[in-house]
Motif scaffolding. Sequence first.
Motif, PDB file in Angstrom:
ATOM      1  N   VAL B 229       0.867  -1.165   0.133  1.00  0.00           N
ATOM      2  CA  VAL B 229      -0.006  -0.134   0.001  1.00  0.00           C
ATOM      3  C   VAL B 229       0.857   1.225   0.005  1.00  0.00           C
ATOM      4  CG1 VAL B 229      -1.870  -1.303   1.303  1.00  0.00           C
ATOM      5  CG2 VAL B 229      -0.250   0.159   2.444  1.00  0.00           C
ATOM      6  N   ARG B 230       0.208   2.363  -0.275  1.00  0.00           N
ATOM      7  CA  ARG B 230       0.861   3.626  -0.395  1.00  0.00           C
ATOM      8  C   ARG B 230       0.589   4.463   0.651  1.00  0.00           C
ATOM      9  NH1 ARG B 230       0.345   5.258  -5.359  1.00  0.00           N
ATOM     10  NH2 ARG B 230      -1.050   6.808  -4.932  1.00  0.00           N
ATOM     11  N   LEU B 231       1.230   4.886   1.460  1.00  0.00           N
ATOM     12  CA  LEU B 231       0.742   5.943   2.420  1.00  0.00           C
ATOM     13  C   LEU B 231       1.134   7.438   2.029  1.00  0.00           C
ATOM     14  CD1 LEU B 231      -0.173   5.978   5.534  1.00  0.00           C
ATOM     15  CD2 LEU B 231       2.303   5.877   6.141  1.00  0.00           C
ATOM     16  N   GLN B 232       0.278   8.181   1.973  1.00  0.00           N
ATOM     17  CA  GLN B 232       0.549   9.522   1.494  1.00  0.00           C
ATOM     18  C   GLN B 232      -0.267  10.533   2.581  1.00  0.00           C
ATOM     19  OE1 GLN B 232      -0.484   9.109  -2.552  1.00  0.00           O
ATOM     20  NE2 GLN B 232      -2.531   9.773  -2.041  1.00  0.00           N
ATOM     21  N   SER B 233       0.126  11.823   2.207  1.00  0.00           N
ATOM     22  CA  SER B 233      -0.567  12.850   2.884  1.00  0.00           C
ATOM     23  C   SER B 233      -2.108  13.117   2.300  1.00  0.00           C
ATOM     24  CB  SER B 233       0.015  14.084   3.305  1.00  0.00           C
ATOM     25  OG  SER B 233       0.550  14.598   1.931  1.00  0.00           O
ATOM     26  N   GLY B 248       4.009  -6.815   5.757  1.00  0.00           N
ATOM     27  CA  GLY B 248       4.799  -7.079   6.898  1.00  0.00           C
ATOM     28  C   GLY B 248       5.168  -5.524   7.697  1.00  0.00           C
ATOM     29  N   SER B 249       4.587  -4.454   7.027  1.00  0.00           N
ATOM     30  CA  SER B 249       4.919  -3.332   7.501  1.00  0.00           C
ATOM     31  C   SER B 249       3.989  -2.895   8.267  1.00  0.00           C
ATOM     32  CB  SER B 249       5.008  -2.121   6.290  1.00  0.00           C
ATOM     33  OG  SER B 249       5.743  -2.468   5.340  1.00  0.00           O
ATOM     34  N   VAL B 250       4.388  -2.391   9.478  1.00  0.00           N
ATOM     35  CA  VAL B 250       3.539  -1.572  10.412  1.00  0.00           C
ATOM     36  C   VAL B 250       4.047  -0.129  10.576  1.00  0.00           C
ATOM     37  CG1 VAL B 250       2.670  -1.550  12.971  1.00  0.00           C
ATOM     38  CG2 VAL B 250       3.496  -3.810  11.943  1.00  0.00           C
ATOM     39  N   ALA B 251       3.110   0.908  10.212  1.00  0.00           N
ATOM     40  CA  ALA B 251       3.603   2.216  10.484  1.00  0.00           C
ATOM     41  C   ALA B 251       2.958   2.805  11.412  1.00  0.00           C
ATOM     42  CB  ALA B 251       3.365   2.717   8.943  1.00  0.00           C
ATOM     43  N   ARG B 252       3.583   3.847  12.202  1.00  0.00           N
ATOM     44  CA  ARG B 252       2.691   4.419  13.231  1.00  0.00           C
ATOM     45  C   ARG B 252       2.859   6.118  12.769  1.00  0.00           C
ATOM     46  NH1 ARG B 252       1.012   1.610  17.862  1.00  0.00           N
ATOM     47  NH2 ARG B 252       2.131  -0.443  17.663  1.00  0.00           N
ATOM     48  N   GLU B 254       2.560   9.756  14.358  1.00  0.00           N
ATOM     49  CA  GLU B 254       2.005  10.528  15.025  1.00  0.00           C
ATOM     50  C   GLU B 254       2.377  11.925  15.019  1.00  0.00           C
ATOM     51  OE1 GLU B 254       2.959   8.633  18.868  1.00  0.00           O
ATOM     52  OE2 GLU B 254       2.040  10.143  20.179  1.00  0.00           O
ATOM     53  N   GLY B 255       1.365  12.984  14.912  1.00  0.00           N
ATOM     54  CA  GLY B 255       1.795  14.371  14.618  1.00  0.00           C
ATOM     55  C   GLY B 255       2.322  14.303  12.980  1.00  0.00           C
ATOM     56  N   GLY B 256       3.106  14.754  12.849  1.00  0.00           N
ATOM     57  CA  GLY B 256       3.902  14.712  11.477  1.00  0.00           C
ATOM     58  C   GLY B 256       4.976  13.491  11.440  1.00  0.00           C
ATOM     59  N   ASN B 257       5.224  12.847  12.354  1.00  0.00           N
ATOM     60  CA  ASN B 257       6.126  11.895  12.357  1.00  0.00           C
ATOM     61  C   ASN B 257       5.618  10.518  11.814  1.00  0.00           C
ATOM     62  OD1 ASN B 257       7.985  13.723  13.604  1.00  0.00           O
ATOM     63  ND2 ASN B 257       7.154  13.366  15.481  1.00  0.00           N
ATOM     64  N   GLU B 258       6.476   9.706  11.357  1.00  0.00           N
ATOM     65  CA  GLU B 258       5.954   8.504  10.718  1.00  0.00           C
ATOM     66  C   GLU B 258       7.096   7.456  10.948  1.00  0.00           C
ATOM     67  OE1 GLU B 258       4.752   8.984   6.539  1.00  0.00           O
ATOM     68  OE2 GLU B 258       5.534   6.828   6.011  1.00  0.00           O
ATOM     69  N   LEU B 259       6.781   6.366  11.605  1.00  0.00           N
ATOM     70  CA  LEU B 259       7.857   5.293  11.863  1.00  0.00           C
ATOM     71  C   LEU B 259       7.067   3.988  11.435  1.00  0.00           C
ATOM     72  CD1 LEU B 259      10.262   4.628  13.780  1.00  0.00           C
ATOM     73  CD2 LEU B 259       8.438   3.942  15.411  1.00  0.00           C
ATOM     74  N   VAL B 260       8.196   3.545  10.404  1.00  0.00           N
ATOM     75  CA  VAL B 260       7.991   2.187   9.979  1.00  0.00           C
ATOM     76  C   VAL B 260       8.557   1.038  10.404  1.00  0.00           C
ATOM     77  CG1 VAL B 260       7.510   1.031   7.524  1.00  0.00           C
ATOM     78  CG2 VAL B 260       6.965   3.501   7.815  1.00  0.00           C
ATOM     79  N   ARG B 261       7.810  -0.034  10.766  1.00  0.00           N
ATOM     80  CA  ARG B 261       8.708  -1.335  11.101  1.00  0.00           C
ATOM     81  C   ARG B 261       8.520  -2.385  10.377  1.00  0.00           C
ATOM     82  NH1 ARG B 261       6.907  -2.663  16.693  1.00  0.00           N
ATOM     83  NH2 ARG B 261       7.788  -4.975  16.452  1.00  0.00           N
ATOM     84  N   SER B 262       9.432  -2.959   9.889  1.00  0.00           N
ATOM     85  CA  SER B 262       9.153  -3.972   9.080  1.00  0.00           C
ATOM     86  C   SER B 262       9.428  -5.431   9.994  1.00  0.00           C
ATOM     87  CB  SER B 262      10.325  -4.200   8.036  1.00  0.00           C
ATOM     88  OG  SER B 262      10.121  -3.168   7.425  1.00  0.00           O
ATOM     89  N   MET B 263       8.368  -6.203   9.935  1.00  0.00           N
ATOM     90  CA  MET B 263       8.514  -7.499  10.429  1.00  0.00           C
ATOM     91  C   MET B 263       7.854  -8.858   9.685  1.00  0.00           C
ATOM     92  SD  MET B 263       5.237  -6.976  13.001  1.00  0.00           S
ATOM     93  CE  MET B 263       5.668  -5.857  13.842  1.00  0.00           C
ATOM     94  N   ALA B 264       7.955 -10.033  10.151  1.00  0.00           N
ATOM     95  CA  ALA B 264       7.704 -11.012   9.388  1.00  0.00           C
ATOM     96  C   ALA B 264       6.165 -10.685   9.174  1.00  0.00           C
ATOM     97  CB  ALA B 264       7.804 -12.319   9.984  1.00  0.00           C
TER      98      ALA B 264
END
Lengths: 190, 349
Positions: B229-233, B248-252, B254-264
């Motif tokens: 998927v594509r994440l955009q403003s 397998g991505s988990v994106a959080r 919060e405010g203007g910050n974006e944190l993407v974690r990759s997992m199985a």
Amino acid sequence: MHRALDRWFTDEILVHEEALLRYLRQACPTLEEAHDLRQDIYTRVYEAAGNALPTQPKAFLFATARNLLADRARRAKVVSIEPMGDFEPSLVLIDDVSPERWCGGRQALKHLAEAFDRLPDRCREVVWLRRVEELSQKDVAARLGITEKTVEKHIAKGMRLLADHWFGGHASAEKHTAVRDQRDERRHAD
Amino acid sequence: MNAGTRTEIEQRAAQWLAQRDGEAWSDADEAALQAWLAADVAHRVAFLRLEAAWQQGERLQALGAGWKHSGPPPRGHWQAPPETRREQLLQALERTQAPPSGVRRSRMTRVLAVAAMLVCIVSAGLGWHAYTRVDSVSLSTRLGAIETQSLGDGSQATLASDSALDVHLSRRERRVELLRGEAIFDVAKDPGRPFVVDAGARQIVAVGTRFSVRRDAGELRVVVTEGTVRLQSADGAADQPSSLLPAGSVARIEGGNELVRSMAVADAEQLLEWRDGLLFFHNTSLRDAVAEFNRYNTRKIVVADARAAELRVGGHFRWDNVDAFVRLLERGFPVRAEIDDQRIVLRSP
């Protein structure tokens, strides 16, 4: 006074019926027989729970089942075909989360849809009108042009089949219900 | 078992229940039933079993939601793959197109209720209609409920407890606005019509894939378990670069910050187990775990002090079984629970 025990029985024991039947089927040639044993086991469990509530309901249920099978094998005096076989109750206990159909999620609804779809036509219609459209038995009778007594019979039958399908799940073979349907159908063909 | 064979007992139990379900149930009948139940434990267990099954039947109403005709849908209706589910489409259209005035709705219902062949013709017409116009539908769930709904394009949305979204389907795109809560989307492949989820400041765009979006106050979480998927403003503005999230991505966010974690992928899927009634924790703070339970239950858990809140817990739990969770906590952690009908307070001893 019975209410608490009844609820415990429904929530902690009935939920394992599919696993129980699968277990009993290892030792029973017919599903009918497995259901007979199942009923005896429930009776024993309920009686025992009346004295003291087992802390591990599922383990207690399967211990009761195992004892009953052992009694039965002793009485039969024939060399049984490994009543336990490689199907130890411990294996049954692995799925420690209670059956998902009780969780109310997507799986539960799918399972319910399957159970419902296996009802014979008329019965299915009556159950739908009563349970979903919430017509009274009288109105169901009027809608379908049958007597109230017949509606009642269909409901009684629907209940039993739903119970077999719902609790027994895939352990209740189609064959079994087909035979039973015919029998019931004959009885209702009045 | 001298009180009759199992089949006889079951038949009798079913008769009692069916009779009680009718209108003519009297006190005398009730007394007779109680006597029958008291006569033999075998009677009682058979009765309880059938009673429980009949009560489960109430949940058929969930299956009936959206089915507007009288009488049950044809067999296999719920098993059919979405794309062949003509009825589903009809329902979706009926739900969304019927204007608030009851007049057209009832006419619509009548039209749909005619002969099966006519239904086919009508549905072909409506299907085309759906393709050329915008259809909107609002879905929501109560606290403690989880529901899967077909969106009419073959996609499905599973709404978590206390969630709401609006769906707009048009020829060019499929648009979902997540108003609150969380939903898992199983998106039917349709390269010509992107599937866009609006969640406040961000948009999540998919073509054919599976992902979930959760919207809390100030925080957004996207979990992808299949496809990309594509994440955009929200407005496609150039100031925020868009990111591609593979399975397998988990994106959080919060405010203007974006944190993407990759997992199985399997691990990511565990985050979506609420769909099957389960919550999964792995080295999760008690604070977060409790918040998770509170999403689903009216009786809230409160963590009274910071020390308890920082405890780490793990495991699978049924979200509707708060009591088991609390019991296990008490047994395995330095936590005491004060339980009343309204809430459960956890505190360090």
